[in-house]
Design an enzyme around this catalytic site. Sequence first.
Site: not given
Ligand code: PEP
Length: 252
Positions: A10, A12, A98, A174, A214, A236
């Site tokens: 993702n 984003k 989301h 995140g 994360s 990320g």
């Molecule tokens: C997400 O955007 O769905 C997500 C899990 O972000 P991250 O991996 O950055 O925590």
Amino acid sequence: MARRSLVVGNWKMNGFKADGLALARALAGRMRHRGDARFEMALCPPFTLIAAVGDAIANSGIALGGQDCHPKPKGAHTGDVSAPMLKDLDCRFAIVGHSERRADHGETDALVKAKAEAALAAGLTAIVCIGEREAERDAGRTLQVVKTQLLGSLPKGAAPATTVVAYEPVWAIGTGRTPTTAEIGEVHALIRSELAQALGKTTAEGIRLLYGGSVKASNAKEIFAVDGVDGGLVGGASLDVDEFWAIAEACR
Ligand code: PEP
């Protein structure tokens, strides 16, 4: 029913033509080289890059997805993108619900369900995101919150081919923080059992449940080894070729 591992990037609101296409091309190259397809990979770039990323990953086996879709197929909805439009760009997936959309745009379970149903109607697979906030976990309400979101957001017609559920604790997105593997296992077991009650055991056993929040190369193996976790929704870390590839390789 054996469930094939799935890792979804993702992106984003990240990526311009140059870096987005370089990332997509590098992943496509590794995927083509890999030969066997032990895991399934999907990329969900911003809407602006979907067509170009689609070209970059052609014939690599990597699937394409959108990060959202409108509940209606077309019409006067300035700035929105519909599920048939995603399908028209050869997307296979649409992320719906989301937590960033729930927070930034006030999306409710009912709206998420409508979006998921629009995705299914367009022939897409909906990736339905659910997860508790930190205060809800601290108050011991995680399972109740996840159950309510799941049952409120699940599309009519949910089935292994049409629906993926992503458990994403809001406080882990995140932040670099993750639940313990026991906590992830507890929530995934709850989701599977609620799916069984709602859809029947056979259907529930076939639906893939992802963990998100994360996920990194350094923790992916441990998380993906948790019973009932069928892969990850990655934010990320999906913006870095080596990191995302290592996460994919950590799939069972
Ligand atoms: C997400 O955007 O769905 C997500 C899990 O972000 P991250 O991996 O950055 O925590």
